[in-house]
Design a protein around this motif. Sequence first.
Motif, PDB file in Angstrom:
ATOM      1  N   VAL A 172       0.785  -1.285   0.116  1.00 51.61           N
ATOM      2  CA  VAL A 172       0.063  -0.125   0.064  1.00 51.61           C
ATOM      3  C   VAL A 172       0.817   1.297   0.072  1.00 51.61           C
ATOM      4  CG1 VAL A 172      -1.573   1.464   1.424  1.00 51.61           C
ATOM      5  CG2 VAL A 172      -2.126  -1.106   1.137  1.00 51.61           C
ATOM      6  N   VAL A 173       1.922   1.148   0.889  1.00 55.65           N
ATOM      7  CA  VAL A 173       2.892   2.169   0.978  1.00 55.65           C
ATOM      8  C   VAL A 173       3.384   2.461  -0.637  1.00 55.65           C
ATOM      9  CG1 VAL A 173       4.844   3.237   2.004  1.00 55.65           C
ATOM     10  CG2 VAL A 173       3.126   2.270   3.266  1.00 55.65           C
ATOM     11  N   GLY A 174       4.040   1.206  -1.109  1.00 59.76           N
ATOM     12  CA  GLY A 174       4.710   1.279  -2.346  1.00 59.76           C
ATOM     13  C   GLY A 174       3.821   1.683  -3.599  1.00 59.76           C
ATOM     14  N   ILE A 175       2.928   1.237  -3.567  1.00 63.28           N
ATOM     15  CA  ILE A 175       1.787   1.407  -4.525  1.00 63.28           C
ATOM     16  C   ILE A 175       1.508   2.979  -4.567  1.00 63.28           C
ATOM     17  CG2 ILE A 175      -0.377   1.046  -5.920  1.00 63.28           C
ATOM     18  CD1 ILE A 175       0.220  -1.759  -4.930  1.00 63.28           C
ATOM     19  N   LEU A 176       1.082   3.390  -3.556  1.00 61.69           N
ATOM     20  CA  LEU A 176       0.634   4.717  -3.405  1.00 61.69           C
ATOM     21  C   LEU A 176       1.924   5.788  -3.593  1.00 61.69           C
ATOM     22  CD1 LEU A 176      -1.648   4.859  -0.198  1.00 61.69           C
ATOM     23  CD2 LEU A 176      -2.290   5.232  -2.441  1.00 61.69           C
ATOM     24  N   TYR A 177       3.192   5.570  -3.325  1.00 60.88           N
ATOM     25  CA  TYR A 177       4.238   6.474  -3.414  1.00 60.88           C
ATOM     26  C   TYR A 177       4.571   6.328  -4.912  1.00 60.88           C
ATOM     27  CZ  TYR A 177       8.754   8.439  -3.813  1.00 60.88           C
ATOM     28  OH  TYR A 177       9.922   9.038  -3.939  1.00 60.88           O
ATOM     29  N   ALA A 178       4.155   4.863  -5.903  1.00 58.06           N
ATOM     30  CA  ALA A 178       4.722   4.785  -7.098  1.00 58.06           C
ATOM     31  C   ALA A 178       3.731   6.046  -7.682  1.00 58.06           C
ATOM     32  CB  ALA A 178       4.437   3.596  -7.773  1.00 58.06           C
ATOM     33  N   HIS A 179       2.451   5.971  -7.500  1.00 60.12           N
ATOM     34  CA  HIS A 179       1.369   6.856  -8.127  1.00 60.12           C
ATOM     35  C   HIS A 179       1.503   8.136  -7.834  1.00 60.12           C
ATOM     36  CE1 HIS A 179      -1.054   3.944 -10.131  1.00 60.12           C
ATOM     37  NE2 HIS A 179      -0.836   3.067  -9.136  1.00 60.12           N
ATOM     38  N   HIS A 180       2.225   8.636  -6.693  1.00 58.30           N
ATOM     39  CA  HIS A 180       2.353   9.985  -6.391  1.00 58.30           C
ATOM     40  C   HIS A 180       3.679  10.491  -7.266  1.00 58.30           C
ATOM     41  CE1 HIS A 180       3.349  13.305  -3.765  1.00 58.30           C
ATOM     42  NE2 HIS A 180       4.871  13.106  -3.751  1.00 58.30           N
ATOM     43  N   ALA A 181       4.584   9.366  -7.462  1.00 57.07           N
ATOM     44  CA  ALA A 181       5.830   9.815  -8.153  1.00 57.07           C
ATOM     45  C   ALA A 181       5.548  10.044  -9.641  1.00 57.07           C
ATOM     46  CB  ALA A 181       6.907   8.814  -7.922  1.00 57.07           C
ATOM     47  N   SER A 182       4.666   9.188 -10.085  1.00 61.29           N
ATOM     48  CA  SER A 182       4.339   9.145 -11.733  1.00 61.29           C
ATOM     49  C   SER A 182       3.417  10.134 -11.852  1.00 61.29           C
ATOM     50  CB  SER A 182       3.893   7.882 -12.194  1.00 61.29           C
ATOM     51  OG  SER A 182       2.735   7.717 -11.535  1.00 61.29           O
ATOM     52  N   GLY A 208      -2.246   9.066  -5.716  1.00 60.52           N
ATOM     53  CA  GLY A 208      -1.071   8.770  -5.032  1.00 60.52           C
ATOM     54  C   GLY A 208      -0.562   9.502  -3.772  1.00 60.52           C
ATOM     55  N   THR A 209       0.043   9.194  -3.024  1.00 59.04           N
ATOM     56  CA  THR A 209       0.480  10.108  -1.841  1.00 59.04           C
ATOM     57  C   THR A 209       1.920   9.389  -1.406  1.00 59.04           C
ATOM     58  OG1 THR A 209       0.044  11.192   0.122  1.00 59.04           O
ATOM     59  CG2 THR A 209      -1.111   8.901  -0.041  1.00 59.04           C
ATOM     60  N   ASN A 210       2.517  10.593  -0.678  1.00 57.43           N
ATOM     61  CA  ASN A 210       3.694  10.022   0.237  1.00 57.43           C
ATOM     62  C   ASN A 210       3.580  10.597   1.618  1.00 57.43           C
ATOM     63  OD1 ASN A 210       4.017  12.756  -0.138  1.00 57.43           O
ATOM     64  ND2 ASN A 210       6.087  12.697  -0.698  1.00 57.43           N
ATOM     65  N   GLN A 211       2.568  10.864   2.148  1.00 61.29           N
ATOM     66  CA  GLN A 211       2.149  11.080   3.380  1.00 61.29           C
ATOM     67  C   GLN A 211       1.772  10.187   4.267  1.00 61.29           C
ATOM     68  OE1 GLN A 211       2.481  14.354   4.591  1.00 61.29           O
ATOM     69  NE2 GLN A 211       3.312  14.832   2.499  1.00 61.29           N
ATOM     70  N   LEU A 212       2.755   9.794   5.470  1.00 62.13           N
ATOM     71  CA  LEU A 212       2.574   8.699   6.229  1.00 62.13           C
ATOM     72  C   LEU A 212       1.241   8.750   7.040  1.00 62.13           C
ATOM     73  CD1 LEU A 212       4.328   6.239   7.432  1.00 62.13           C
ATOM     74  CD2 LEU A 212       4.656   7.716   9.334  1.00 62.13           C
ATOM     75  N   LEU A 213       0.795  10.056   7.275  1.00 65.21           N
ATOM     76  CA  LEU A 213      -0.620  10.124   8.090  1.00 65.21           C
ATOM     77  C   LEU A 213      -1.694   9.672   7.116  1.00 65.21           C
ATOM     78  CD1 LEU A 213       0.086  13.540   9.878  1.00 65.21           C
ATOM     79  CD2 LEU A 213       0.328  11.280  10.820  1.00 65.21           C
ATOM     80  N   ILE A 214      -1.365   9.518   5.712  1.00 64.21           N
ATOM     81  CA  ILE A 214      -2.463   9.040   5.011  1.00 64.21           C
ATOM     82  C   ILE A 214      -1.973   7.383   4.606  1.00 64.21           C
ATOM     83  CG2 ILE A 214      -3.551   9.107   2.784  1.00 64.21           C
ATOM     84  CD1 ILE A 214      -3.159  12.059   2.598  1.00 64.21           C
ATOM     85  N   THR A 215      -0.861   7.209   4.317  1.00 66.07           N
ATOM     86  CA  THR A 215      -0.376   6.086   3.805  1.00 66.07           C
ATOM     87  C   THR A 215      -0.719   4.896   4.891  1.00 66.07           C
ATOM     88  OG1 THR A 215       1.762   6.274   4.347  1.00 66.07           O
ATOM     89  CG2 THR A 215       1.056   6.687   2.001  1.00 66.07           C
ATOM     90  N   LEU A 216      -0.389   5.241   6.182  1.00 65.62           N
ATOM     91  CA  LEU A 216      -0.278   4.368   7.182  1.00 65.62           C
ATOM     92  C   LEU A 216      -1.917   3.906   7.705  1.00 65.62           C
ATOM     93  CD1 LEU A 216       1.563   2.795   9.078  1.00 65.62           C
ATOM     94  CD2 LEU A 216       1.348   4.796  11.007  1.00 65.62           C
ATOM     95  N   PRO A 217      -2.709   4.854   7.840  1.00 64.78           N
ATOM     96  CA  PRO A 217      -4.141   4.412   7.941  1.00 64.78           C
ATOM     97  C   PRO A 217      -4.603   3.486   6.721  1.00 64.78           C
ATOM     98  CG  PRO A 217      -3.922   6.673   8.574  1.00 64.78           C
ATOM     99  CD  PRO A 217      -2.626   6.310   8.032  1.00 64.78           C
ATOM    100  N   ALA A 218      -3.996   3.922   5.657  1.00 61.66           N
ATOM    101  CA  ALA A 218      -4.723   3.338   4.514  1.00 61.66           C
ATOM    102  C   ALA A 218      -3.836   1.803   4.371  1.00 61.66           C
ATOM    103  CB  ALA A 218      -4.259   3.792   3.058  1.00 61.66           C
ATOM    104  N   ALA A 219      -2.907   1.667   4.790  1.00 60.83           N
ATOM    105  CA  ALA A 219      -2.302   0.220   4.667  1.00 60.83           C
ATOM    106  C   ALA A 219      -3.066  -0.528   5.871  1.00 60.83           C
ATOM    107  CB  ALA A 219      -0.547   0.363   5.053  1.00 60.83           C
ATOM    108  N   ILE A 220      -3.315   0.237   6.972  1.00 61.78           N
ATOM    109  CA  ILE A 220      -4.017  -0.593   8.026  1.00 61.78           C
ATOM    110  C   ILE A 220      -5.400  -0.902   7.637  1.00 61.78           C
ATOM    111  CG2 ILE A 220      -5.141  -0.341  10.524  1.00 61.78           C
ATOM    112  CD1 ILE A 220      -2.649   1.198  11.110  1.00 61.78           C
ATOM    113  N   LEU A 221      -5.905  -0.129   6.733  1.00 61.57           N
ATOM    114  CA  LEU A 221      -7.385  -0.335   6.368  1.00 61.57           C
ATOM    115  C   LEU A 221      -7.564  -1.488   5.238  1.00 61.57           C
ATOM    116  CD1 LEU A 221     -10.168   0.823   6.644  1.00 61.57           C
ATOM    117  CD2 LEU A 221      -9.978   1.937   4.397  1.00 61.57           C
ATOM    118  N   VAL A 222      -6.547  -1.245   4.408  1.00 56.75           N
ATOM    119  CA  VAL A 222      -6.545  -2.463   3.316  1.00 56.75           C
ATOM    120  C   VAL A 222      -6.134  -3.706   3.779  1.00 56.75           C
ATOM    121  CG1 VAL A 222      -5.407  -3.266   1.020  1.00 56.75           C
ATOM    122  CG2 VAL A 222      -6.184  -0.678   1.480  1.00 56.75           C
ATOM    123  N   SER A 223      -5.065  -3.814   4.718  1.00 55.84           N
ATOM    124  CA  SER A 223      -4.890  -5.186   5.214  1.00 55.84           C
ATOM    125  C   SER A 223      -5.998  -5.784   6.163  1.00 55.84           C
ATOM    126  CB  SER A 223      -3.572  -5.246   5.898  1.00 55.84           C
ATOM    127  OG  SER A 223      -3.423  -3.977   6.894  1.00 55.84           O
TER     128      SER A 223
END
Lengths: 252, 328
Positions: free
Chosen positions: B75-85, B95-110
């Motif tokens: 989740v972190v990796g893919i969101l980062y890839a889309h943020h970068a591209s 995409g995003t590279n904000q931990l305060l978004i990616t961490l909850p997103a990772a918890i939610l998706v898993s």
Amino acid sequence: MNAPILAVRGLVKHFGGLIATDSVDLDVLPGQIHALIGPNGAGKTTLIAQLAGELRPNGGSIALDGRTIDALPAAARVARGLARTFQITCLLPDCSVRDNVAIAVQIRQGHSFRFLRNAHRDEGLRGEAETRLAAAGLAGRADEIVANLSHGERKQLELVVALATRPRILLLDEPMAGLGHAESQQMIKTLRALKKDVAMLLVEHDMEAVFQLADRISVLVYGRVIASGTADEIRRDPEVRKAYLGDGDEAC
Amino acid sequence: MSISKLGRPLIALAVLALLIALPLLAEAMGQPALTSMVARILIYGIAAASLNIVLGYGGMVSFGHAAFFGIGGYVVGILYAHHASGDPLLGFIPGTNQLLITLPAAILVSGLAALVIGALSLRTSGVQFIMITLAFAQMLFFLFVSLKAYGGDDGLIIRRANEVPWLNMRDKQTVYYVCLAVTTVFFILLWRFVNSRFANVLNGLRQSEKRMAAIGLPAYRYKLAAFVISGMGAGCAGALMANFLRFASPDMLHWTKSGELMVMVILGGVGTLFGPLAGAAVYIALESILASWTEYWQLGVGMILLFVVLYTHGGVQALAQRLVGRQT
Ligand SMILES: Nc1ncnc2c1ncn2[C@@H]1O[C@H](COP(=O)(O)OP(=O)(O)OP(=O)(O)O)[C@@H](O)[C@H]1O
Ligand SMILES: [Mg+2]
């Protein structure tokens, strides 16, 4: 008479070729103790397991308060007021005596989807568990781990836990088995005091206890009810004497 | 018992103080690598403690928890890839590279993945449950291997750790402190959790499902909830790991990773609050010490595991308690 709280009709259970329950009809009336007796392997425990919803019958029907409960799983039947004890005690071995009762209280209350509040300090759980243990004379053992209890204490705890679900009908599978004389007498007293509030189906080999407690008795042999009636009727029934009580001898 | 009741929080606080001081100590001792090692211990500690919720408290032997760990990382990796591209995921999720978004997103998706896998797996029990959780995890492993858009076999490089407002996440020490903060919050929540009503239920289910049914508990929904919570914890750990390594790869989901998490739980003490964290520490310390001696280091870990299982009756945690001379 009043309507049965538990009504069993045409219950059948096969284990392969073996018929463990053979078209059993049975009624338990409110305020009564209905004893179920029969030789080893007659199918008493198997019958209780079906009533409790742990074992699916092959045929027949079970009604609680006039409503069929055939489709309900075991847990849902408990919520409807049906509880059981086990012949071979089945408690939480690593938990304390108190926690074994408290968990039953907790589940009765609902609210088990609570993740962060401390349940061990919950007076509602502790308090009721301790009151119930005190009533059964187990107050001094509340902190003991179940694995360290004597056989008799476990049998008593089985009953306390079942009662903590606030049942209206109790299925008791040999509650006196393995108890000493004094413990048995205590159990008889407890059950007699309970029966005005809780109807019971009592499976028991101790004939003295059965004749002291039971309002009605059914005799199960090879999965079939061969006789059903009051204690006196059963004592006199020739077929019962032949099949079970031992021909010619006095009962018990 | 009264000593351990008082002593446990004190030890936990002392360890926390030590962990806060660690980067400075490591620097002073000329061992900067120590900080990285401890960060990995903390992250695996979260993952192992999450697995322990189902394994130790609930008695459900999941052999597929790496799946949730890996999903958290991806989740972190893919969101980062889309943020970068710059192009949104599935055409609409930016995409995003904000931990305060990616961490909850990772918890939610898993958590969602755990909901699906748990809903199917928990219809079985015993060996079947072990095998089916393993099978699901392997399916996800091969799914990520085949996802060429996200690096396939090679994994996904995250060029920079996620950003946190006001923090400089390019600094390794800052990343360490973020991991430590998440770990602290996680274990405070877990400490509350293991004393809750829900944990009472889990405890009962582990010991006797038959008894729990006889007092009116419908087991399935509680086991499923525990499985989801456990998956969420593993996902959180995965998200941290992806940030720490700046890398997410199918290895994170491999069955050997599930096995490692299990070994950590067993090493540390099944069904204990801090045991899995201790287990992670022992495992990672062993890995780095033994690996410098021999490439067959896993054999050594295996032998120590055997010793722990046969002789300590409850892992490192129990061993330490016995050495200090008190029992819980
Ligand atoms: N799960 C099972 N599979 C196959 N046969 C079974 C099973 N459970 C019970 N039986 C058989 O069904 C019959 C009835 O067993 P059950 O345990 O109900 O007897 P019981 O009347 O309770 O005996 P006891 O007085 O010894 O407790 C026995 O012949 C037993 O071997
Ligand atoms: Mg029996």
